[in-house]
Design a protein around this motif. Structure first.
Motif, PDB file in Angstrom:
ATOM      1  N   GLU A 205     -30.087  17.273  25.220  1.00 57.81           N
ATOM      2  CA  GLU A 205     -29.179  16.678  26.192  1.00 57.81           C
ATOM      3  C   GLU A 205     -28.132  15.849  25.464  1.00 57.81           C
ATOM      4  O   GLU A 205     -28.454  15.076  24.563  1.00 57.81           O
ATOM      5  CB  GLU A 205     -29.941  15.820  27.195  1.00 57.81           C
ATOM      6  CG  GLU A 205     -30.921  16.622  28.049  1.00 57.81           C
ATOM      7  CD  GLU A 205     -31.561  15.788  29.148  1.00 57.81           C
ATOM      8  OE1 GLU A 205     -30.846  14.991  29.772  1.00 57.81           O
ATOM      9  OE2 GLU A 205     -32.779  15.949  29.361  1.00 57.81           O
ATOM     10  N   VAL A 206     -26.869  16.024  25.868  1.00 60.52           N
ATOM     11  CA  VAL A 206     -25.751  15.318  25.233  1.00 60.52           C
ATOM     12  C   VAL A 206     -25.128  14.380  26.259  1.00 60.52           C
ATOM     13  O   VAL A 206     -24.669  14.829  27.317  1.00 60.52           O
ATOM     14  CB  VAL A 206     -24.696  16.311  24.712  1.00 60.52           C
ATOM     15  CG1 VAL A 206     -23.542  15.554  24.047  1.00 60.52           C
ATOM     16  CG2 VAL A 206     -25.314  17.302  23.736  1.00 60.52           C
ATOM     17  N   HIS A 207     -25.095  13.099  25.950  1.00 59.51           N
ATOM     18  CA  HIS A 207     -24.539  12.104  26.869  1.00 59.51           C
ATOM     19  C   HIS A 207     -23.154  11.628  26.436  1.00 59.51           C
ATOM     20  O   HIS A 207     -22.457  10.989  27.215  1.00 59.51           O
ATOM     21  CB  HIS A 207     -25.492  10.916  26.998  1.00 59.51           C
ATOM     22  CG  HIS A 207     -26.781  11.270  27.668  1.00 59.51           C
ATOM     23  ND1 HIS A 207     -26.942  11.252  29.040  1.00 59.51           N
ATOM     24  CD2 HIS A 207     -27.971  11.693  27.157  1.00 59.51           C
ATOM     25  CE1 HIS A 207     -28.176  11.626  29.349  1.00 59.51           C
ATOM     26  NE2 HIS A 207     -28.824  11.890  28.220  1.00 59.51           N
ATOM     27  N   THR A 208     -22.751  11.947  25.209  1.00 55.49           N
ATOM     28  CA  THR A 208     -21.419  11.587  24.720  1.00 55.49           C
ATOM     29  C   THR A 208     -20.373  12.465  25.393  1.00 55.49           C
ATOM     30  O   THR A 208     -20.530  13.690  25.443  1.00 55.49           O
ATOM     31  CB  THR A 208     -21.340  11.776  23.195  1.00 55.49           C
ATOM     32  OG1 THR A 208     -22.353  10.983  22.579  1.00 55.49           O
ATOM     33  CG2 THR A 208     -19.975  11.374  22.663  1.00 55.49           C
ATOM     34  N   PRO A 209     -19.289  11.904  25.919  1.00 51.67           N
ATOM     35  CA  PRO A 209     -18.253  12.726  26.552  1.00 51.67           C
ATOM     36  C   PRO A 209     -17.648  13.733  25.570  1.00 51.67           C
ATOM     37  O   PRO A 209     -17.388  13.423  24.406  1.00 51.67           O
ATOM     38  CB  PRO A 209     -17.211  11.704  27.003  1.00 51.67           C
ATOM     39  CG  PRO A 209     -17.974  10.423  27.162  1.00 51.67           C
ATOM     40  CD  PRO A 209     -19.006  10.456  26.076  1.00 51.67           C
ATOM     41  N   ALA A 210     -17.432  14.950  26.046  1.00 48.04           N
ATOM     42  CA  ALA A 210     -16.820  16.019  25.267  1.00 48.04           C
ATOM     43  C   ALA A 210     -16.152  16.963  26.259  1.00 48.04           C
ATOM     44  O   ALA A 210     -16.200  16.750  27.472  1.00 48.04           O
ATOM     45  CB  ALA A 210     -17.859  16.744  24.423  1.00 48.04           C
ATOM     46  N   GLY A 211     -15.531  18.029  25.756  1.00 42.37           N
ATOM     47  CA  GLY A 211     -14.858  18.942  26.677  1.00 42.37           C
ATOM     48  C   GLY A 211     -14.538  20.271  26.042  1.00 42.37           C
ATOM     49  O   GLY A 211     -14.710  20.476  24.838  1.00 42.37           O
TER      50      GLY A 211
ATOM     51  N   GLN B 263     -29.848  27.472  16.048  1.00 42.96           N
ATOM     52  CA  GLN B 263     -29.328  26.194  15.549  1.00 42.96           C
ATOM     53  C   GLN B 263     -29.510  25.026  16.516  1.00 42.96           C
ATOM     54  O   GLN B 263     -29.657  23.886  16.070  1.00 42.96           O
ATOM     55  CB  GLN B 263     -27.834  26.337  15.225  1.00 42.96           C
ATOM     56  CG  GLN B 263     -27.547  27.234  14.036  1.00 42.96           C
ATOM     57  CD  GLN B 263     -27.995  26.614  12.720  1.00 42.96           C
ATOM     58  OE1 GLN B 263     -27.750  25.446  12.458  1.00 42.96           O
ATOM     59  NE2 GLN B 263     -28.669  27.377  11.888  1.00 42.96           N
ATOM     60  N   ILE B 264     -29.491  25.289  17.813  1.00 43.70           N
ATOM     61  CA  ILE B 264     -29.543  24.200  18.790  1.00 43.70           C
ATOM     62  C   ILE B 264     -30.932  24.127  19.399  1.00 43.70           C
ATOM     63  O   ILE B 264     -31.468  25.120  19.899  1.00 43.70           O
ATOM     64  CB  ILE B 264     -28.494  24.404  19.893  1.00 43.70           C
ATOM     65  CG1 ILE B 264     -27.087  24.414  19.297  1.00 43.70           C
ATOM     66  CG2 ILE B 264     -28.609  23.308  20.950  1.00 43.70           C
ATOM     67  CD1 ILE B 264     -26.000  24.772  20.287  1.00 43.70           C
ATOM     68  N   GLN B 265     -31.517  22.955  19.353  1.00 42.38           N
ATOM     69  CA  GLN B 265     -32.862  22.751  19.871  1.00 42.38           C
ATOM     70  C   GLN B 265     -32.870  22.902  21.389  1.00 42.38           C
ATOM     71  O   GLN B 265     -32.005  22.379  22.094  1.00 42.38           O
ATOM     72  CB  GLN B 265     -33.367  21.359  19.492  1.00 42.38           C
ATOM     73  CG  GLN B 265     -34.804  21.083  19.893  1.00 42.38           C
ATOM     74  CD  GLN B 265     -35.280  19.726  19.410  1.00 42.38           C
ATOM     75  OE1 GLN B 265     -34.554  19.017  18.726  1.00 42.38           O
ATOM     76  NE2 GLN B 265     -36.497  19.374  19.767  1.00 42.38           N
TER      77      GLN B 265
ATOM     78  N   LEU C  77     -24.098  18.864  19.170  1.00 42.38           N
ATOM     79  CA  LEU C  77     -25.042  19.932  19.499  1.00 42.38           C
ATOM     80  C   LEU C  77     -26.243  19.927  18.555  1.00 42.38           C
ATOM     81  O   LEU C  77     -27.326  20.378  18.931  1.00 42.38           O
ATOM     82  CB  LEU C  77     -24.336  21.289  19.439  1.00 42.38           C
ATOM     83  CG  LEU C  77     -23.198  21.484  20.443  1.00 42.38           C
ATOM     84  CD1 LEU C  77     -22.440  22.772  20.137  1.00 42.38           C
ATOM     85  CD2 LEU C  77     -23.732  21.506  21.868  1.00 42.38           C
ATOM     86  N   LEU C  78     -26.030  19.415  17.353  1.00 48.05           N
ATOM     87  CA  LEU C  78     -27.098  19.408  16.351  1.00 48.05           C
ATOM     88  C   LEU C  78     -27.774  18.046  16.238  1.00 48.05           C
ATOM     89  O   LEU C  78     -28.610  17.838  15.353  1.00 48.05           O
ATOM     90  CB  LEU C  78     -26.520  19.824  14.992  1.00 48.05           C
ATOM     91  CG  LEU C  78     -25.844  21.203  14.948  1.00 48.05           C
ATOM     92  CD1 LEU C  78     -25.292  21.474  13.554  1.00 48.05           C
ATOM     93  CD2 LEU C  78     -26.803  22.307  15.369  1.00 48.05           C
ATOM     94  N   GLY C  79     -27.402  17.116  17.125  1.00 47.06           N
ATOM     95  CA  GLY C  79     -28.027  15.797  17.102  1.00 47.06           C
ATOM     96  C   GLY C  79     -27.598  14.942  15.939  1.00 47.06           C
ATOM     97  O   GLY C  79     -28.366  14.088  15.458  1.00 47.06           O
ATOM     98  N   LYS C  80     -26.361  15.107  15.479  1.00 44.60           N
ATOM     99  CA  LYS C  80     -25.855  14.362  14.330  1.00 44.60           C
ATOM    100  C   LYS C  80     -24.729  13.420  14.756  1.00 44.60           C
ATOM    101  O   LYS C  80     -24.191  13.538  15.858  1.00 44.60           O
ATOM    102  CB  LYS C  80     -25.356  15.350  13.258  1.00 44.60           C
ATOM    103  CG  LYS C  80     -26.462  16.233  12.691  1.00 44.60           C
ATOM    104  CD  LYS C  80     -25.913  17.189  11.642  1.00 44.60           C
ATOM    105  CE  LYS C  80     -27.029  18.063  11.055  1.00 44.60           C
ATOM    106  NZ  LYS C  80     -26.522  19.006  10.032  1.00 44.60           N
TER     107      LYS C  80
END
Length: 484
Positions: A321-327, A315-317, A358-361
């Motif tokens: 890279e994820v730049h949005t803050p998460a935790g 499912q995840i390419q 994670l899915l670019g959405k």
């Protein structure tokens, strides 16, 4: 050739339709800057680097708290730890009954209802199993949703750790490094205990690189030869590399069992690195949160800014890279979404489902990422006691330094400080341009500062109102709203 392609496509579609397996790997006291993938100049972590390159790497990932027990409680419930009465680490004293309340809903409980196998190997620290064995006031690991567990309450001893409990039975000392034992037992469960045709969630919780730091001699010697002449620093570097090596063994096991493609592997740390030790044999903390400021126990950004990786090949390419803050407080709703598990009605959670990231959405967060701690242990140069991140900005609120305690472990008597602590000053930082939080920009952005200050004060007062205690101590009076 066409037949093979059709067969491959059908196999892939069938795998996607199958509920994914979940593996949650957590290191202890690992700093954001301690991996190769996060640019440590000397520590080698090839397996975690590869895991990130094969999946998604978060550049702004956060632990739910600045110390282990509250952070781990939030990971497994998606709720801020004050809701559970867990504010600092649960000390190992014989009378400590602090635990995730029986009324809380945990991730393994919900997935078990969906037919998942549930297991944990390694550090738990949300209750004391040695005490639970004698005192039914503490819920069992079965109650928390685990079919299988192999854990030790001794969170500090790394070599030859005692009191390993398998499904409640004390098996005593295991004569090896804790990371090796955790990997051995993880592989044992995957290979010998897991039901092959049933989805699973397995929590793999390492004890390293937590104090008292130990590591394999060959790795230590290699770092002494190639990276540093400081033996204690070499031991820390080697401890991180050994965790990486053991994770590599586990990932190889997933490959051999043909589980890798449809297993979502989550990796992070429970908080930032411990403060640099004095070089004693039992005090070898050389972790780094670079480029961010702070250490374990505080609430500067590096205290909670940690590595974040997710790999799910179907499912995840790769290379995402994820730049949005998460935790990791988001893991609860995210894993529920991955597994099509319904969120119980009326359950108030604080994390957000970040599967879209994670899915670019498109992704949105209803509640801002925030942290609150009654004690930061430093009176002469205090850490923040309340923090909130919004975009690139982070606002910090501080108590009067005289209110800080010298000790960090949670005591019931500390609840009065949780309930009555008052934020007396504030500062604002732009983490993108100032990751070390050296320049308070509140004067340059008065409107934003005023807006975020009000939000932080409101959030902190909400925390104090919701915070629970033990033995009927929930009724302590709060300070009035400092904005009035």
């Amino acid at each position: 050739m066409k037949l093979s392609l059709i067969t491959l496509t059908l196999t892939t579609l069938a795998a996607v339709a199958t509920p994914p397996n979940i593996m949650v790997i957590v290191a202890d006291d690992l700093g954001y800057g301690d991996l190769g993938i996060t640019k440590h100049p000397k520590i080698k972590t090839p397996h975690l680097d590869a895991l990130a390159n094969q999946g998604a790497l978060f550049h702004h990932f956060y632990s739910p708290a600045q110390v282990c027990s509250p952070s781990r409680a939030a990971m497994i419930t998606g709720r801020m730890p004050h809701r559970m009465g867990i504010y600092s680490f649960i000390g190992g004293s014989s009378g400590n009954l602090t635990h995730i309340p029986k009324s809380e809903t945990t991730l393994p409980q919900l997935l078990k209802k969906q037919g998942y196998q549930t297991a944990i190997v390694g550090k738990w620290h949300n209750s004391l199993n040695d005490i639970q064995a004698k005192n039914p006031a503490i819920p069992s690991m079965s109650h928390y949703g685990f079919d299988y567990w192999f854990c030790s309450d001794d969170n500090a001893k790394i070599l030859n750790k005692p009191n390993w409990r398998r499904n409640g039975k004390n098996e005593g000392v295991r004569r090896d490094l804790a990371a090796n034992v955790v990997a051995d037992e993880t592989i044992h469960w995957l290979t010998n205990k897991r039901k092959p045709n049933t989805p699973f969630i397995q929590f793999v919780h390492f004890y390293e690189p937590h104090w008292r730091i130990e590591a394999p001699k060959p790795l230590v010697d290699s770092y002494l030869e190639n990276a540093t002449n400081n033996k204690n620093e070499a031991i820390y570097f080697a401890a991180v590399s050994n965790v990486d090596k053991q994770i590599g063994r586990i990932l190889t096991c997933l490959d051999k069992l043909n589980l890798a493609d449809n297993t979502a592997v989550f990796f992070s740390s429970d908080h930032g690195p411990a403060k640099l030790g004095k070089g004693h044999s039992s005090d070898r903390s050389y972790g780094t949160a670079a480029p961010y400021r702070g250490n374990k126990y505080g609430l500067w950004d590096g205290s909670i800014h940690v590595p974040g990786i997710v790999r799910w090949p179907l499912q995840i390419q790769a290379g995402h890279e994820v730049h949005t803050p998460a935790g990791s407080i988001d893991w609860f709703p995210t894993i529920l979404a991955m597994t099509n598990t319904p969120l119980p009605k009326k359950l108030e959670i604080d994390g957000a489902n970040h599967l879209p990231l994670l899915l670019g959405k498109p992704f949105s967060r209803n509640k801002p990422l925030q942290w609150h701690h009654y004690n930061t242990n430093v009176k002469n140069a205090p850490n923040p006691n309340a923090v909130m991140r919004k975009g690139d900005f982070i606002i910090c609120g501080f108590y009067d330094p005289s209110t800080q305690l010298a000790k960090a472990s949670w005591k019931e008597a500390h609840l009065s400080k949780v309930k009555t602590g008052k934020l007396t000053r504030f500062s604002l930082y732009n983490l993108k341009s100032d990751p070390k939080q050296k320049h308070d920009i509140s004067g340059q952005h008065p409107q934003l500062f005023s807006q975020l200050k009000k939000q932080l004060i409101k959030a902190h007062l909400t925390m104090q109102k919701q915070a629970i205690g033990w033995k009927g101590t929930q009724t302590i009076t709060q300070h009035p709203d400092p904005t009035h």
